[in-house]
Scaffold this motif. Structure first.
Motif, PDB file in Angstrom:
ATOM      1  N   VAL A   1     -22.582  -8.107   9.125  1.00 57.18           N
ATOM      2  CA  VAL A   1     -21.389  -7.342   8.643  1.00 57.18           C
ATOM      3  C   VAL A   1     -20.556  -8.368   9.510  1.00 57.18           C
ATOM      4  O   VAL A   1     -20.090  -8.843  10.309  1.00 57.18           O
ATOM      5  N   ALA A   2     -19.852  -8.308   8.671  1.00 58.79           N
ATOM      6  CA  ALA A   2     -18.371  -9.260   8.908  1.00 58.79           C
ATOM      7  C   ALA A   2     -17.234  -8.334   8.393  1.00 58.79           C
ATOM      8  O   ALA A   2     -17.136  -7.813   7.310  1.00 58.79           O
ATOM      9  N   CYS A   3     -16.609  -8.505   9.928  1.00 58.41           N
ATOM     10  CA  CYS A   3     -15.191  -7.156   9.827  1.00 58.41           C
ATOM     11  C   CYS A   3     -14.442  -8.463   9.254  1.00 58.41           C
ATOM     12  O   CYS A   3     -12.910  -8.165   9.740  1.00 58.41           O
ATOM     13  N   ASN A   4     -14.161  -8.656   7.507  1.00 55.28           N
ATOM     14  CA  ASN A   4     -12.623  -8.979   7.522  1.00 55.28           C
ATOM     15  C   ASN A   4     -11.643  -8.771   7.550  1.00 55.28           C
ATOM     16  O   ASN A   4     -10.972  -9.186   7.745  1.00 55.28           O
ATOM     17  N   GLU A   5     -11.444  -6.896   7.074  1.00 54.42           N
ATOM     18  CA  GLU A   5     -10.330  -6.781   7.621  1.00 54.42           C
ATOM     19  C   GLU A   5      -9.277  -6.800   8.937  1.00 54.42           C
ATOM     20  O   GLU A   5      -8.566  -7.094   8.826  1.00 54.42           O
ATOM     21  N   LEU A   6     -10.361  -6.561   9.405  1.00 56.48           N
ATOM     22  CA  LEU A   6     -10.258  -6.287  10.887  1.00 56.48           C
ATOM     23  C   LEU A   6      -9.897  -7.929  11.717  1.00 56.48           C
ATOM     24  O   LEU A   6      -8.825  -8.436  11.935  1.00 56.48           O
ATOM     25  N   GLU A   7     -10.624  -8.443  10.932  1.00 57.24           N
ATOM     26  CA  GLU A   7     -10.013  -9.964  11.218  1.00 57.24           C
ATOM     27  C   GLU A   7      -9.208 -10.547  10.794  1.00 57.24           C
ATOM     28  O   GLU A   7      -8.820 -10.742  11.549  1.00 57.24           O
ATOM     29  N   ASN A   8      -8.522 -10.365   9.482  1.00 59.59           N
ATOM     30  CA  ASN A   8      -7.290 -10.844   9.196  1.00 59.59           C
ATOM     31  C   ASN A   8      -5.929  -9.786   9.766  1.00 59.59           C
ATOM     32  O   ASN A   8      -4.948 -10.533   9.497  1.00 59.59           O
ATOM     33  N   ILE A   9      -6.095  -8.818  10.204  1.00 57.89           N
ATOM     34  CA  ILE A   9      -5.305  -8.141  11.298  1.00 57.89           C
ATOM     35  C   ILE A   9      -5.139  -8.384  12.674  1.00 57.89           C
ATOM     36  O   ILE A   9      -3.877  -8.785  13.242  1.00 57.89           O
ATOM     37  N   LEU A  10      -5.860  -8.884  12.939  1.00 58.60           N
ATOM     38  CA  LEU A  10      -6.351  -9.300  14.161  1.00 58.60           C
ATOM     39  C   LEU A  10      -5.420 -10.683  14.073  1.00 58.60           C
ATOM     40  O   LEU A  10      -4.424 -11.210  15.110  1.00 58.60           O
ATOM     41  N   ARG A  11      -5.784 -11.476  13.291  1.00 57.43           N
ATOM     42  CA  ARG A  11      -4.812 -12.689  13.134  1.00 57.43           C
ATOM     43  C   ARG A  11      -3.264 -12.805  12.947  1.00 57.43           C
ATOM     44  O   ARG A  11      -2.327 -13.798  13.427  1.00 57.43           O
ATOM     45  N   THR A  12      -3.188 -11.504  11.952  1.00 61.10           N
ATOM     46  CA  THR A  12      -1.680 -11.636  11.393  1.00 61.10           C
ATOM     47  C   THR A  12      -0.903 -11.278  12.986  1.00 61.10           C
ATOM     48  O   THR A  12       0.730 -11.413  13.112  1.00 61.10           O
ATOM     49  N   VAL A  13      -1.655 -10.528  13.722  1.00 62.09           N
ATOM     50  CA  VAL A  13      -1.085  -9.300  14.828  1.00 62.09           C
ATOM     51  C   VAL A  13      -1.244  -9.993  16.496  1.00 62.09           C
ATOM     52  O   VAL A  13      -0.173  -9.902  17.077  1.00 62.09           O
ATOM     53  N   GLN A  14      -2.178 -10.583  16.013  1.00 60.09           N
ATOM     54  CA  GLN A  14      -2.286 -11.621  16.806  1.00 60.09           C
ATOM     55  C   GLN A  14      -2.600 -10.523  19.082  1.00 60.09           C
ATOM     56  O   GLN A  14      -1.190 -11.338  19.717  1.00 60.09           O
ATOM     57  N   PRO A  15      -2.849  -9.990  19.101  1.00 62.42           N
ATOM     58  CA  PRO A  15      -2.176  -8.805  19.933  1.00 62.42           C
ATOM     59  C   PRO A  15      -2.619  -9.711  21.175  1.00 62.42           C
ATOM     60  O   PRO A  15      -3.282  -9.497  21.748  1.00 62.42           O
ATOM     61  N   ARG A  16      -1.539  -9.524  22.190  1.00 61.87           N
ATOM     62  CA  ARG A  16      -1.452  -9.882  23.642  1.00 61.87           C
ATOM     63  C   ARG A  16      -0.517  -9.295  24.764  1.00 61.87           C
ATOM     64  O   ARG A  16      -0.852  -9.468  25.951  1.00 61.87           O
ATOM     65  N   SER A  17       0.282  -8.613  24.565  1.00 63.03           N
ATOM     66  CA  SER A  17       0.794  -7.735  25.480  1.00 63.03           C
ATOM     67  C   SER A  17       1.381  -6.876  24.880  1.00 63.03           C
ATOM     68  O   SER A  17       1.400  -6.826  23.578  1.00 63.03           O
ATOM     69  N   ALA A  18       2.206  -5.981  25.052  1.00 64.89           N
ATOM     70  CA  ALA A  18       2.726  -4.211  24.769  1.00 64.89           C
ATOM     71  C   ALA A  18       3.656  -4.010  25.561  1.00 64.89           C
ATOM     72  O   ALA A  18       3.933  -4.178  26.537  1.00 64.89           O
ATOM     73  N   VAL A  19       4.457  -3.726  25.237  1.00 68.82           N
ATOM     74  CA  VAL A  19       5.289  -2.685  25.826  1.00 68.82           C
ATOM     75  C   VAL A  19       5.831  -1.317  24.808  1.00 68.82           C
ATOM     76  O   VAL A  19       5.832  -1.531  23.061  1.00 68.82           O
ATOM     77  N   LEU A  20       6.241  -0.453  25.685  1.00 68.12           N
ATOM     78  CA  LEU A  20       6.591   0.965  25.217  1.00 68.12           C
ATOM     79  C   LEU A  20       8.027   0.766  24.974  1.00 68.12           C
ATOM     80  O   LEU A  20       9.446   0.510  25.692  1.00 68.12           O
ATOM     81  N   VAL A  21       8.509   1.775  23.633  1.00 62.87           N
ATOM     82  CA  VAL A  21       9.856   1.466  23.291  1.00 62.87           C
ATOM     83  C   VAL A  21      10.322   3.115  22.820  1.00 62.87           C
ATOM     84  O   VAL A  21       9.011   3.684  22.675  1.00 62.87           O
ATOM     85  N   PHE A  22      11.637   2.662  23.541  1.00 66.31           N
ATOM     86  CA  PHE A  22      11.829   4.775  23.580  1.00 66.31           C
ATOM     87  C   PHE A  22      13.053   4.228  22.994  1.00 66.31           C
ATOM     88  O   PHE A  22      14.040   3.562  23.575  1.00 66.31           O
ATOM     89  N   PRO A  23      13.355   4.857  21.562  1.00 72.85           N
ATOM     90  CA  PRO A  23      14.579   4.984  20.674  1.00 72.85           C
ATOM     91  C   PRO A  23      15.585   6.497  21.819  1.00 72.85           C
ATOM     92  O   PRO A  23      14.558   7.114  21.105  1.00 72.85           O
ATOM     93  N   ALA A  24      16.392   6.219  21.820  1.00 78.65           N
ATOM     94  CA  ALA A  24      16.936   7.516  22.485  1.00 78.65           C
ATOM     95  C   ALA A  24      18.132   8.241  21.749  1.00 78.65           C
ATOM     96  O   ALA A  24      17.243   7.948  20.410  1.00 78.65           O
TER      97      ALA A  24
END
Lengths: 634, 157
Positions: A135-158
């Motif tokens: 099982v090779a999850c190519n699509e998932l791998e691609n998106i992980l490579r693009t986004v590189q999730p490391r930290s998160a920020v909650l955003v509130f447009p007032a």
């Protein structure tokens, strides 16, 4: 001087290698062996009662329902068991079995499709990855490579200018990668997909006719939308989630892509659904069970803050905020010049007699206004291109500003008063003492302290006031179904209209020198201005429809004028003055005049006092009322 | 409870529809090439007021992480980096503004994508600012040309 661009790739390579590879290598394990292992895993999962585990409950969005539980996800594709929506045990078993399916491969394989479930079960059960078929999850791998999730920020447009309804706001979750520039981050968003929006849009939004989906956008795209197009300031709350937690969150987001839940504007809305992502990141925090039937986005910010994961915030001002700020640095003559440039009445090259610093500010202001006018559709694309480039050309000759713009940060929205209000009042009405108790489930009125809210905006739902009068009578004084107002001053750059709309029931003087409860409906539209001494002042034309059994043909219809001013004297003290005249000329004919002066004193975030005096004259009968009110927000 | 989420509220939401002054953006979606082409977020126009009210968005793009596609098919000759191309296509107006001002978030982003070090940045920024007209050569300039022009300037240091 020569730059080598090849260096630029270093960062990217590093991050690829940091990404945990999800490729599962081909293994020739015999099918029978896999079955053997599967049975062991199923046994183990059952013994450990993993289906009751909090992480599993979060990943499947289970909530208690009746004697059992039910998932808030409505899309059947999300469940691998036909009874998965209600049965967490069956779903877990089906999920484990699905991971061992050999008739699917690649990204369609449940192991890729439900990557967060897989990761969690793999850790919990100690599943040997080599057991899996190719099982090779190519699509998932691609998106992980693009986004590189490391930290998160909650955003509130007032809230956005001149639209009190948008005070309910919106929240999104930004996922930062390894880039320093936040413009390269991505933002996860949960929203209804209304297809084409028709007249029934709000009804459908409220009663769950629309499907809500998660989506992911480049963050710069969201900034353009909120800051530039909609003129909403954005608040960014940095979360202290670890890289592992953010990655887990991202895998869950991946599972949720193209999966729908029915969207309910007031509770299962954008802000509520994002809370599942935060819980998936760190299961020890409890967010989704905190809310009742009414989820106001700013309350989710408060809940997230209380959970202790917020590390600090940043403010990203809207274009309109920038325009107001830069213009505040210029004198009147230079403001006019900037506007003339933006309106093509003055060439940017004709500013030569001004000081350099002033020229810089005038051109920067003109550029922002040119963009603003283009967004509004005032300028055609050709005009825009011409004006924009001409201003920038002149600007580029002036070097950098010695004094970069430091836009002052207002009070963040979560520091404003809470959404519900309880009021206790005591007063005198024409010599009779009375006491009031009032309750208002939402949200903010012109008489409440402004801190954290958009100035001049009011949105009130279901405000209920009960009065006990000294002669022993207790009566419903008023029930304001809805009372919205937007008092937005016009200036050189912005020309908004102010408006109000209110409807409900209230006590009113009737033709028989008595009072009774009537239904009222009062829309109005007008303009507001601001001046240093008077504060904000406004005038609105209004219509009025009253319905009462005491009237001829049971109704009175008329139109009139409403004028008023709102002056902030200190941060904690403001005054509202208003006067209204309403001749009713259809149905029951009468003249209605009102005037009031209300002072608001802010005691702290959730307590305020109102001291008001009001007078009204209807059917040549009048009454005067003086009242002191204590408001508690909760 | 939620199903009772009051007809009241539906009525009030309805009333926003005609109360909210729509910010009509006729130019929305005017793709094409050059400045002003992809200046908006994905959602604008009269419906935005209502959409913002009910937190809805046209979610036609469900999980698309690529944005900034336009009708402009030119590719930069000098430098190939998908993120850089995408970014400049989608943010050309803000980049133009930043370059003219000699500073700004979009400019910082381009520098980062090009791998410019912190020490080299001030020199780069002032050089680009001075040469603004050599980068944004016309109103119809395309992102690929902007990237090529920047690259040429940097290499002819």
């Amino acid at each position: 001087m020569t730059f080598s661009f090849a260096r630029g790739y270093g960062g990217l390579k590093r991050s690829i290698s940091l990404c945990i590879s999800l490729v599962i290598y081909f293994s020739l394990t015999a099918a029978s062996e896999a079955n053997h292992d599967l049975n062991e895993l199923l046994q183990k999962a059952k013994e450990e009662r993993l289906y009751e585990d909090r992480q599993w409950q979060i990943l499947l969005h289970y909530k208690p329902a009746g004697s059992g539980h039910k998932s808030l996800i409505d899309d059947p594709i999300f469940f691998l068991s036909p009874v998965g929506k209600e049965d967490s045990e069956a779903e877990l078993e089906a999920t484990l079995r699905a991971f061992f399916e050999s008739d699917k491969s690649g990204d369609g394989h449940p192991r890729c499709r439900f990557a967060a479930r897989f990761e969690w079960l793999r850790e919990k059960l100690g599943i040997d990855e080599s057991l899996f078929s190719d099982v090779a999850c190519n699509e998932l791998e691609n998106i992980l490579r693009t986004v590189q999730p490391r930290s998160a920020v909650l955003v509130f447009p007032a809230a956005f200018m001149n639209n009190p309804a948008s005070m309910f706001g919106h929240t999104l979750l930004r996922i930062d990668g390894s880039y320093e520039s936040k413009l390269l981050s991505f933002a996860a968003n949960y929203a209804a997909d209304p297809g084409t929006m028709g007249i029934l849009y709000p009804f459908k939004g409220i009663f769950g006719f629309y499907k809500g989906y998660f989506n992911l956008f480049p963050y710069y795209d969201r900034i353009k939308m909120y800051n530039d197009t909609e003129q909403r300031d954005m608040w960014e709350y940095k979360l202290n989630l670890t890289e592992d937690e953010v990655r887990r969150m991202f895998l869950h987001l991946w599972e949720l892509r193209e999966i729908y839940s029915y969207y309910y504007f007031f509770d299962e809305n954008c802000s509520y659904n994002l809370m599942f992502l935060l819980e998936a990141a760190r299961p020890s925090i409890h967010l989704t069970d905190k809310f009742g039937t009414w989820v106001v986005p700013v309350d989710t910010i408060r809940a997230v803050e209380e959970s202790g994961i917020v590390e600090g915030f940043e403010f990203r001002p809207a274009k309109a905020t920038r325009i107001r700020y830069i213009s505040s640095l210029l004198d009147d003559k230079n403001k006019k010049k900037a506007l003339s440039i933006a309106e093509n009445r003055l060439s940017p090259s004709e500013l030569s007699d001004s000081a350099k610093e002033d020229k810089v500010k005038m051109l920067d202001l003109a550029t922002e206004i040119i963009q603003y006018r283009y967004f509004k559709g005032t300028l055609s694309k050709d005009e825009y291109q011409m004006l924009f480039l001409a201003a920038l050309k002149e600007r580029s000759q002036l070097g950098t500003s010695d004094d970069p713009y430091q836009i002052p940060v207002p009070t963040p929205p979560e520091k404003g008063h809470l959404s519900n209000r309880l009021g206790l009042g005591i007063g005198v009405m024409d010599g009779r003492l009375f006491q009031d108790i009032s309750i208002r489930p939402a949200y903010h009125s012109l008489m409440d302290p402004d801190e954290g809210y958009l100035d001049g905006s009011q949105i009130v739902f279901a405000n209920t006031q009960i009065r006990s009068i000294a002669d022993g009578r207790i009566r419903l004084e008023r029930f304001d179904f809805i009372d919205i107002a937007s008092v937005t001053p016009r200036d050189r750059f912005f020309k908004p209209l102010s408006f109000k709309i209110k409807t409900g029931f209230m006590q009113q003087i009737n033709p028989y020198r008595d009072e009774n409860i009537i239904y009222y409906f009062e829309p109005g539209i007008g303009v507001a201005f601001k001046n240093k001494y008077m504060g904000v002042y406004f005038i609105m034309a209004e219509a009025s429809l009253d319905i009462s059994g005491e009237y001829i043909d049971n109704y009175a219809l008329g139109g009139g004028l409403w004028v008023g001013m709102i002056k902030k004297i200190t941060d904690a003290w403001k005054i509202n003055l208003s006067a209204e005249t309403l001749p009713h000329t259809f149905g029951e004919e009468f003249q209605e005049n009102r005037a009031s002066a209300v002072q608001t004193f802010r005691l702290n975030q959730n307590n305020s006092l109102n001291l008001s005096i009001s007078w009204e004259e209807i059917f040549h009968d009048n009454r005067t009322e003086l009242e002191l009110n204590w408001n508690y927000y909760f | 409870m939620k199903r009772l989420s009051l007809v009241i509220i539906a009525v009030s939401a309805m009333s926003f529809m005609w109360v909210s002054p729509g910010l009509a953006v006729e130019n929305y979606g005017s793709a094409g090439c050059g400045l002003g082409s992809l200046i908006f977020g994905d959602q604008a126009g009269g419906i935005q007021v209502i959409a913002a009210t009910t937190n809805g968005t046209s979610a036609s793009q469900l999980f698309g992480i690529t944005s900034g596609t336009s009708n402009c098919e030119k590719q930069p000759k000098s430098y190939s980096h998908t993120r850089l191309n995408e970014f400049v296509v989608a943010n050309m107006d803000n980049l133009a503004k930043d370059i003219a001002m000699g500073q700004g978030e979009s400019l910082e982003t381009v520098a980062e994508l090009m791998g410019i070090s912190a020490e080299e940045k001030p020199m780069m920024f002032s050089k680009l600012q001075e040469n603004f007209l050599n980068i944004f050569t016309s109103e119809k300039v395309e992102a690929a040309e902007v990237i090529d022009n920047i690259t040429t300037l940097m290499n002819n240091g």
